[in-house]
Every structure is written in C-alpha cells, then in structure tokens.
Design a protein around this motif. Structure first.
Motif, PDB file in Angstrom:
ATOM      1  N   LYS A 444       0.830  -1.225   0.000  1.00 42.70           N
ATOM      2  CA  LYS A 444       0.000   0.000   0.000  1.00 42.70           C
ATOM      3  C   LYS A 444       0.864   1.274   0.000  1.00 42.70           C
ATOM      4  O   LYS A 444       0.353   2.376  -0.107  1.00 42.70           O
ATOM      5  N   LEU A 445       2.194   1.095   0.127  1.00 42.95           N
ATOM      6  CA  LEU A 445       3.088   2.255   0.173  1.00 42.95           C
ATOM      7  C   LEU A 445       3.116   2.963  -1.179  1.00 42.95           C
ATOM      8  O   LEU A 445       2.998   2.331  -2.243  1.00 42.95           O
ATOM      9  N   LYS A 446       3.346   4.265  -1.152  1.00 37.75           N
ATOM     10  CA  LYS A 446       3.409   5.069  -2.388  1.00 37.75           C
ATOM     11  C   LYS A 446       4.578   4.616  -3.271  1.00 37.75           C
ATOM     12  O   LYS A 446       4.517   4.709  -4.510  1.00 37.75           O
ATOM     13  N   THR A 447       5.643   4.126  -2.619  1.00 38.11           N
ATOM     14  CA  THR A 447       6.840   3.721  -3.387  1.00 38.11           C
ATOM     15  C   THR A 447       6.799   2.252  -3.805  1.00 38.11           C
ATOM     16  O   THR A 447       7.757   1.747  -4.397  1.00 38.11           O
ATOM     17  N   TYR A 448       5.708   1.536  -3.484  1.00 39.06           N
ATOM     18  CA  TYR A 448       5.588   0.128  -3.882  1.00 39.06           C
ATOM     19  C   TYR A 448       5.583   0.026  -5.409  1.00 39.06           C
ATOM     20  O   TYR A 448       4.774   0.657  -6.095  1.00 39.06           O
ATOM     21  N   GLY A 449       6.553  -0.719  -5.951  1.00 43.42           N
ATOM     22  CA  GLY A 449       6.648  -0.903  -7.397  1.00 43.42           C
ATOM     23  C   GLY A 449       7.283   0.266  -8.124  1.00 43.42           C
ATOM     24  O   GLY A 449       7.324   0.287  -9.363  1.00 43.42           O
ATOM     25  N   ALA A 450       7.838   1.248  -7.374  1.00 45.12           N
ATOM     26  CA  ALA A 450       8.425   2.441  -8.021  1.00 45.12           C
ATOM     27  C   ALA A 450       9.712   2.112  -8.780  1.00 45.12           C
ATOM     28  O   ALA A 450      10.170   2.917  -9.595  1.00 45.12           O
ATOM     29  N   GLY A 451      10.268   0.924  -8.529  1.00 46.74           N
ATOM     30  CA  GLY A 451      11.526   0.562  -9.197  1.00 46.74           C
ATOM     31  C   GLY A 451      11.410  -0.689 -10.036  1.00 46.74           C
ATOM     32  O   GLY A 451      12.359  -1.468 -10.165  1.00 46.74           O
ATOM     33  N   LYS A 452      10.237  -0.900 -10.635  1.00 41.18           N
ATOM     34  CA  LYS A 452       9.998  -2.104 -11.447  1.00 41.18           C
ATOM     35  C   LYS A 452      10.919  -2.198 -12.659  1.00 41.18           C
ATOM     36  O   LYS A 452      11.165  -3.273 -13.198  1.00 41.18           O
ATOM     37  N   ASP A 453      11.406  -1.041 -13.105  1.00 38.77           N
ATOM     38  CA  ASP A 453      12.219  -1.012 -14.320  1.00 38.77           C
ATOM     39  C   ASP A 453      13.603  -1.613 -14.131  1.00 38.77           C
ATOM     40  O   ASP A 453      14.310  -1.877 -15.099  1.00 38.77           O
ATOM     41  N   LEU A 454      14.016  -1.845 -12.869  1.00 34.23           N
ATOM     42  CA  LEU A 454      15.343  -2.420 -12.600  1.00 34.23           C
ATOM     43  C   LEU A 454      15.216  -3.849 -12.086  1.00 34.23           C
ATOM     44  O   LEU A 454      14.261  -4.180 -11.367  1.00 34.23           O
ATOM     45  N   SER A 455      16.202  -4.697 -12.426  1.00 32.21           N
ATOM     46  CA  SER A 455      16.191  -6.083 -11.949  1.00 32.21           C
ATOM     47  C   SER A 455      16.619  -6.133 -10.477  1.00 32.21           C
ATOM     48  O   SER A 455      17.126  -5.147  -9.921  1.00 32.21           O
ATOM     49  N   TYR A 456      16.387  -7.291  -9.874  1.00 33.14           N
ATOM     50  CA  TYR A 456      16.785  -7.495  -8.475  1.00 33.14           C
ATOM     51  C   TYR A 456      18.284  -7.228  -8.311  1.00 33.14           C
ATOM     52  O   TYR A 456      18.719  -6.550  -7.396  1.00 33.14           O
ATOM     53  N   LYS A 457      19.082  -7.786  -9.258  1.00 32.73           N
ATOM     54  CA  LYS A 457      20.548  -7.625  -9.197  1.00 32.73           C
ATOM     55  C   LYS A 457      20.951  -6.159  -9.283  1.00 32.73           C
ATOM     56  O   LYS A 457      21.850  -5.706  -8.582  1.00 32.73           O
ATOM     57  N   GLU A 458      20.300  -5.433 -10.185  1.00 34.82           N
ATOM     58  CA  GLU A 458      20.637  -4.015 -10.358  1.00 34.82           C
ATOM     59  C   GLU A 458      20.347  -3.232  -9.083  1.00 34.82           C
ATOM     60  O   GLU A 458      21.167  -2.423  -8.629  1.00 34.82           O
ATOM     61  N   TRP A 459      19.167  -3.471  -8.487  1.00 36.54           N
ATOM     62  CA  TRP A 459      18.845  -2.770  -7.243  1.00 36.54           C
ATOM     63  C   TRP A 459      19.846  -3.103  -6.141  1.00 36.54           C
ATOM     64  O   TRP A 459      20.266  -2.240  -5.381  1.00 36.54           O
ATOM     65  N   LYS A 460      20.227  -4.375  -6.088  1.00 45.38           N
ATOM     66  CA  LYS A 460      21.165  -4.782  -5.038  1.00 45.38           C
ATOM     67  C   LYS A 460      22.490  -4.051  -5.197  1.00 45.38           C
ATOM     68  O   LYS A 460      23.060  -3.539  -4.240  1.00 45.38           O
ATOM     69  N   GLU A 461      22.976  -3.970  -6.430  1.00 47.98           N
ATOM     70  CA  GLU A 461      24.246  -3.281  -6.697  1.00 47.98           C
ATOM     71  C   GLU A 461      24.142  -1.793  -6.360  1.00 47.98           C
ATOM     72  O   GLU A 461      25.046  -1.214  -5.748  1.00 47.98           O
ATOM     73  N   TYR A 462      23.034  -1.164  -6.732  1.00 45.32           N
ATOM     74  CA  TYR A 462      22.886   0.264  -6.459  1.00 45.32           C
ATOM     75  C   TYR A 462      22.733   0.556  -4.968  1.00 45.32           C
ATOM     76  O   TYR A 462      23.204   1.584  -4.477  1.00 45.32           O
ATOM     77  N   LEU A 463      22.109  -0.367  -4.239  1.00 43.77           N
ATOM     78  CA  LEU A 463      22.011  -0.184  -2.784  1.00 43.77           C
ATOM     79  C   LEU A 463      23.384  -0.300  -2.121  1.00 43.77           C
ATOM     80  O   LEU A 463      23.689   0.412  -1.167  1.00 43.77           O
ATOM     81  N   TYR A 464      24.226  -1.208  -2.633  1.00 45.50           N
ATOM     82  CA  TYR A 464      25.605  -1.297  -2.124  1.00 45.50           C
ATOM     83  C   TYR A 464      26.347   0.015  -2.379  1.00 45.50           C
ATOM     84  O   TYR A 464      27.123   0.478  -1.543  1.00 45.50           O
ATOM     85  N   GLN A 465      26.116   0.597  -3.559  1.00 44.46           N
ATOM     86  CA  GLN A 465      26.742   1.888  -3.844  1.00 44.46           C
ATOM     87  C   GLN A 465      26.251   2.964  -2.875  1.00 44.46           C
ATOM     88  O   GLN A 465      27.031   3.802  -2.412  1.00 44.46           O
ATOM     89  N   MET A 466      24.950   2.933  -2.545  1.00 47.26           N
ATOM     90  CA  MET A 466      24.406   3.916  -1.598  1.00 47.26           C
ATOM     91  C   MET A 466      25.040   3.755  -0.212  1.00 47.26           C
ATOM     92  O   MET A 466      25.287   4.748   0.484  1.00 47.26           O
ATOM     93  N   LEU A 467      25.302   2.506   0.153  1.00 53.44           N
ATOM     94  CA  LEU A 467      26.027   2.257   1.416  1.00 53.44           C
ATOM     95  C   LEU A 467      27.419   2.872   1.349  1.00 53.44           C
ATOM     96  O   LEU A 467      27.875   3.559   2.265  1.00 53.44           O
ATOM     97  N   GLN A 468      28.096   2.592   0.233  1.00 51.99           N
ATOM     98  CA  GLN A 468      29.468   3.071   0.040  1.00 51.99           C
ATOM     99  C   GLN A 468      29.528   4.600   0.044  1.00 51.99           C
ATOM    100  O   GLN A 468      30.449   5.203   0.610  1.00 51.99           O
ATOM    101  N   LEU A 469      28.526   5.234  -0.577  1.00 52.48           N
ATOM    102  CA  LEU A 469      28.506   6.695  -0.679  1.00 52.48           C
ATOM    103  C   LEU A 469      27.984   7.371   0.580  1.00 52.48           C
ATOM    104  O   LEU A 469      28.018   8.594   0.701  1.00 52.48           O
ATOM    105  N   GLY A 470      27.478   6.557   1.513  1.00 55.61           N
ATOM    106  CA  GLY A 470      27.059   7.118   2.799  1.00 55.61           C
ATOM    107  C   GLY A 470      25.651   7.664   2.827  1.00 55.61           C
ATOM    108  O   GLY A 470      25.296   8.457   3.697  1.00 55.61           O
ATOM    109  N   TYR A 471      24.793   7.224   1.879  1.00 56.41           N
ATOM    110  CA  TYR A 471      23.406   7.674   1.872  1.00 56.41           C
ATOM    111  C   TYR A 471      22.535   6.849   2.814  1.00 56.41           C
ATOM    112  O   TYR A 471      21.524   7.327   3.330  1.00 56.41           O
ATOM    113  N   ILE A 472      22.922   5.570   2.979  1.00 56.44           N
ATOM    114  CA  ILE A 472      22.220   4.701   3.924  1.00 56.44           C
ATOM    115  C   ILE A 472      23.268   3.994   4.782  1.00 56.44           C
ATOM    116  O   ILE A 472      24.448   3.943   4.436  1.00 56.44           O
TER     117      ILE A 472
END
Length: 610
Positions: A444-472
């Motif tokens: 029911k969240l507004k962001t549910y499905g907001a990233g359908k255009d990317l694969s699971y692997k792509e999201w995982k890699e980008y989240l690791y980058q966000m960790l590295q860059l200090g965003y999360i």
C-alpha cells in the motif's frame, strides 16, 4: 657478499638478491636481531636459509605447522641442503636419528614447532651449535595479530637461554601495533625492522557484490573454467560451506576437495597431499588451510565470504602467485557476511579493534578507486599510480545522475519506518507480491513498485553503492535493517545530487551440471595454436609431472612455473645455457639438465650435434 651470491646460485639457482634480502642476511651474520615483514612470495625464506648454509652450526627454525615444515624441508633437500624437521608424528627412532645428526653438526636447518622447541629446550638445543634462530609466521605471537596462537608465547625464553644467538622474526602481514608486540614478546634486542614493499603486482584483484548462493556457484564455476588445469583455493567462512561447495563443484566435473579442521586427520592430509601433487586442482577450505602450503604454482584464490580483516585477506590471497607469475583473486562481498563477521567481532575479546579492522575491510570491498592503492595504504605504503590490475582500474566506473533512483530507495525506507533490510526493500521497490510484503501492508506504500524497471541484481548493486557513498547505513544491532543518513536526507530532499556508477552485468557462459557419473559436462577446448611457446611449455609441464610422479614429490619442487616460463623464453639447448635458467642450481642442473635440454631440442627439432 660475493661468496653468498655464489651460494645463492649454487643452491637456489638465482644470480641476484631481491630487495632487502642482502641487508637482512648481513645483519644476521653480525649476530643482530631483526623483524622482517615481507609479502608471501617475496623471498622471506632465503633471508635465513642462506646464512644458515654459510654460517657454522645449525639454524633452528620455528614453524607453526607440520605440513609447512615438510614442504620447506623437502625443497631444501631437493636443492642439496641438509635439513630436517622434528615433529610428534615421527617414529621415535627417526626422531633420535635426527637429534644425533644435529648434535654432530650434520644438519644445517632444523625445523621445530613451538611445542617441540619447548620440549627440547633443556636437552637437545644446549647440545647443538646453534647458528641462528628464525621464527616464521611471527604474527602468531601477538594478541593483536590475525592468527594468534598461545603456544607461540612460550618463545620469549629463547633470548634468555641463547642471548648470543641472532633471532630473525618473519611475517607476511602485521600492522604497527602487531609489529611492536612481536618485538616485545620475543624480547628482541635493538632489532632492525625491515619492511618490504607489500605490492604484489602479479595478483589481479576483483570484488563481486551481493550475489546469492546460486549466483556465487555459477560465478565460481565460470572462474575455474577460465583457469582450466590451474591450481586454486576457495576460502569459505564455515566448515559446512567447504563440503557443500566441493560437492557442488564436483557435479560440474571440477576436481575439488574440502578441507577444514573438523575433518579426520587422514582425510585432511589426503586432501592437502592431492592438492600439492596436482591430483586435485581445487581445495574448498576454511582458513585452517593455507599457512602450511608452500605450493608455488597456486594460480588463483577465491573468497566465498568476506574475510574479517585486510590482514587476513592479504595473507590468504598471498597464497596465489608465490612464484611471481600472473595470478588472479576474486572476493564475494555481501551484507549477510558483514552481519556474521560483526557478530564475531563483538563476541571476541578485542571488540573495538576487530570492529575497526572489519570496517576497513568493508570499505575496501565497497571502494570504486584502485584497490591496490587501498591495500598498500593500509600497510603504510603510499602509491600515487593506479595499478591497472584490479576490477576498478580495468573497468573504470561510468557515472550518471542517480538522484531519482536514490530518492526512490530512501523514500521507501522512510515509509516503512526504517524497519526493513535490503532484500525486503528491493521487493517493495520492484512490486513483489510475496506474502511477507502484503501481510505488512507494504504493497500500500506510495513507493511500492516504483523501481519495477530495474532487476533485483541491479537494485542490489545500487544499494551497495548507496552504502558506500554514505546515503544509507546498516543498523547492525537491529538485524541489519537500513537507516537513512543525514547525507542521504540531503539527496532525498533535493539538496544534493547523487552521482552513481552504471552497473554492468558480467558476461558468463553456462556450464552443464552432471546428472550422474556417466553424464559429463561439456569440455572447453583450448585454443588451437601453432605457437612453439605453447607447445614447448606443455611438453615441459608433462615432463615435470612425470618426474614428480616418479620421485613422489610435488611438481613445483622439481621446477616452479617461473622456471618453466624462463625455459620457454630462453630455450636453452646446452647444459651451460640451462644453468642460467631461474631456479636452476647445481643439484638440479646435474639431476634434470640433460633430460630437459633433450626435450627442448626435440620440440625445437634441432639436430643432436647443434
């Protein structure tokens, strides 16, 4: 030094010293103490083996593992140097014979474990003429080191009992705290600390992030097939992982064995022996395996899990390419490993130190700058040039404005109340219909499905980058849930752009698993080449293998891969020319010269009277 250089050529087949070797040897000859930090494959052994040959008396070498002693003694004896080891596995008659030879001064190097040394302190050692004492793997004495062993702490008595005998302590990895501790524990007198370059340019460095178990297996199978017929080690965090992975690889037609401390001794010894003698190419092992391996032709090392520190990692990748030839390393990094290692660190007796080391290891894995520069910097060695031999240098990241992508992720984290881990977050962004998503109302969240255009692997890699860059950041205390950092808030609210590296999927072939013993995987045919170099190298390898089997000794003891490559380049067709090959001393020239020269002549199709 002229005399020492002659001995270097005569027994080891080298015409010149590597950096620092001559200075360390001269210090030993002056009967002064030293601490030597030299990377695996950097030539530590020569530093005490050569003065041991030159000086009157017997050198006592302390080594932690029977297998390591056996390997070193085998190599020395093959070079015509009288060496022996004493260990608890030997028959009493053999132990007595070796002791008598030592007392008579007929052994130049005696290898002992720390326990065996303490047992001989009051009987054998006082009866010997001890020329020097070498303590190998000296980091084992320090609580701050990465492989502390309580039995090593007993070695402090050596300086008290033999005050005039020079002591040289040697290790491949030790930070400044560990170095100071080694000197204090061993009671070394005014030692000079020799720190060689930690750079191993022959090793390629590659990190792959966020792969699941199935993806890791696939990547390892591809990696091994790209290194066909080459020896390698896969390091795993748990004993079960070693056995499961070895079984899995075997189903793809790869000769692999497991090795860990929980296996029966006979099974461990067989696994190690098969690996050393090239009957098996792959060992899946815990860190219990490695320190006892002096195998020079290990061409690759894979880390199935992230190590707990850069010292551990550096020590373990150092088992590849000891002969200086091109070798590859691959490390898999995941948040799951990070959580497990963090728990280990927190439960250890040195929580703060181990957490700090783990954090440095994590930063290394997440970096997008030259990895070798990070490694060298950790050991206090600065380098202003990128190496060109790590995954970052080979594939420099291409950047794009990823602000919207980051905002989607951070918004989703906020809307869950900062209460989800990485996998759950990706499922929310991709609009997964899993029960756990709907049960918690995340669909029911507004962001549910907001990233359908990317694969699971792509999201995982980008989240690791966000960790590295200090965003999360990861909340380790709270089961690894993700939190948005102050810097992340700036991106979320449009105050700052987020430049991200474009993720590219690695290209990998598919290999068929064998359904049963009758069903074989599809072999990869080597490139057909009319190259004389390839033909000659293959012929030399076959000859080396036959001699090794006949003499029941590892092939690299006969000649290292480096020596064979030198033969291919120089193509010696006389014994005089063969004597100039790297690693060919007098004993090996006499023993193997004629047959190798004859083979080279045959492959080059030269007449016998040339």
């Amino acid at each position: 030094m002229k005399e020492l250089q002659l001995l270097l050529k005569k027994f080891f087949g080298y015409t010149s010293f590597r950096p620092l070797q001559a200075e360390i040897i001269q210090r030993i000859l002056r009967k002064e103490d030293s601490l030597v930090l030299m990377p695996t494959g950097g030539g530590k052994s020569i530093c005490f083996q050569l003065p041991a040959i030159y000086m009157p008396g017997t050198a006592v070498v302390i080594s932690p593992l029977i297998a390591l002693m056996k390997d070193q003694v085998g190599g020395l004896v093959a070079n015509g140097i009288p060496a022996a080891a004493l260990n608890s596995m030997m028959p009493e008659e053999e132990r007595h014979r070796i002791k008598q030879l030592c007392i008579q001064g007929k052994i130049k190097l005696l290898y002992l474990s720390p326990e065996a040394l303490v047992g001989e302190l009051h009987w054998l050692l006082p009866r010997m003429d001890i020329s020097l004492i070498a303590i190998d793997e000296a980091h084992c004495i320090s609580h701050w080191g990465h492989d502390f062993r309580p039995e090593y702490t007993q070695l402090s008595v050596l300086k008290e009992q033999f005050p005039k005998v020079p002591i040289v302590a040697l290790t491949a990895t030790a930070d400044k705290v560990t170095r100071t501790d080694i000197v204090t524990q061993l009671k070394l007198r005014d030692p000079e600390v020799f720190v060689s370059s930690f750079d191993r340019p022959n090793l390629s460095l590659t990190i792959r992030r966020g792969l699941n178990k199935k993806e890791k297996t696939s990547a390892i199978v591809h990696f091994i097939h790209a290194h066909r017929h080459q020896s390698g080690i896969v390091y795993c965090m748990s004993r079960n992982s070693t056995e499961n992975l070895a079984e899995e690889l075997s189903s793809y037609g790869i000769k692999a064995v497991a090795y860990h401390a929980g296996l029966p001794p006979i099974q461990r010894e067989k696994a190690q022996d098969d690996f050393i003698n090239d009957r098996v190419n792959v060992v899946c092992a815990t860190v219990a395996f490695g320190m006892g391996i002096d195998k020079s032709n290990v061409r690759w090392v894979v880390h199935y899990n992230m190590p707990g520190s850069i010292e551990n990692y550096y020590q373990e990748i150092g088992r590849a390419g000891r002969d200086g030839m091109k070798s590859d390393t691959l490390l898999f990094y995941s948040v799951g490993d990070l959580l497990v290692l963090r728990r280990f660190a927190e439960e250890s007796g040195q929580k703060d130190t181990n957490l700090q080391k783990l954090n440095r290891m994590r930063r290394y894995c997440e970096a997008d700058i030259c990895r070798r520069r990070i490694l060298l910097s950790y050991f206090g060695e600065e380098n202003d040039q990128d190496c060109g031999n790590c995954d970052v240098c080979k594939n420099p990241p291409q950047r794009f404005d990823g602000s919207i992508l980051v905002q989607k992720a951070l918004s989703a984290i906020f809307r869950t109340g900062e209460f989800v881990g990485m996998n759950m977050l990706i499922n929310i962004l991709r609009g997964s219909e899993k029960t756990e998503i709907t049960e918690k109302g995340y669909d029911k969240l507004k962001t549910y499905g907001a990233g359908k255009d990317l694969s699971y692997k792509e999201w995982k890699e980008y989240l690791y980058q966000m960790l590295q860059l200090g965003y999360i950041e990861i909340d380790y205390v709270n089961a690894g849930i993700l939190k948005v950092t102050p810097l992340g808030r700036k991106v979320l609210f449009g105050e700052q752009k987020a430049m991200m590296a474009i993720y590219k999927e690695p290209e990998e072939k598919t290999y068929f698993r064998r359904k049963d013993s009758k069903f074989k995987y599809r072999p990869i045919k080597p490139i057909q080449s009319a190259s004389v170099e390839e033909t000659l190298l293959d012929s030399l390898q076959q000859l080396r293998k036959q001699i090794a089997e006949r003499e029941q000794t590892p092939a690299y003891i006969i000649f290292s891969d480096d020596s064979l490559e030198d033969m291919v380049q120089k193509r010696p067709v006389t014994l005089e020319e063969f004597s100039e090959i790297r690693g060919v001393g007098e004993i090996k020239l006499e023993k193997y010269g004629k047959v190798f020269v004859a083979l080279i002549r045959f492959v080059l199709r030269l007449p016998k009277d040339r």
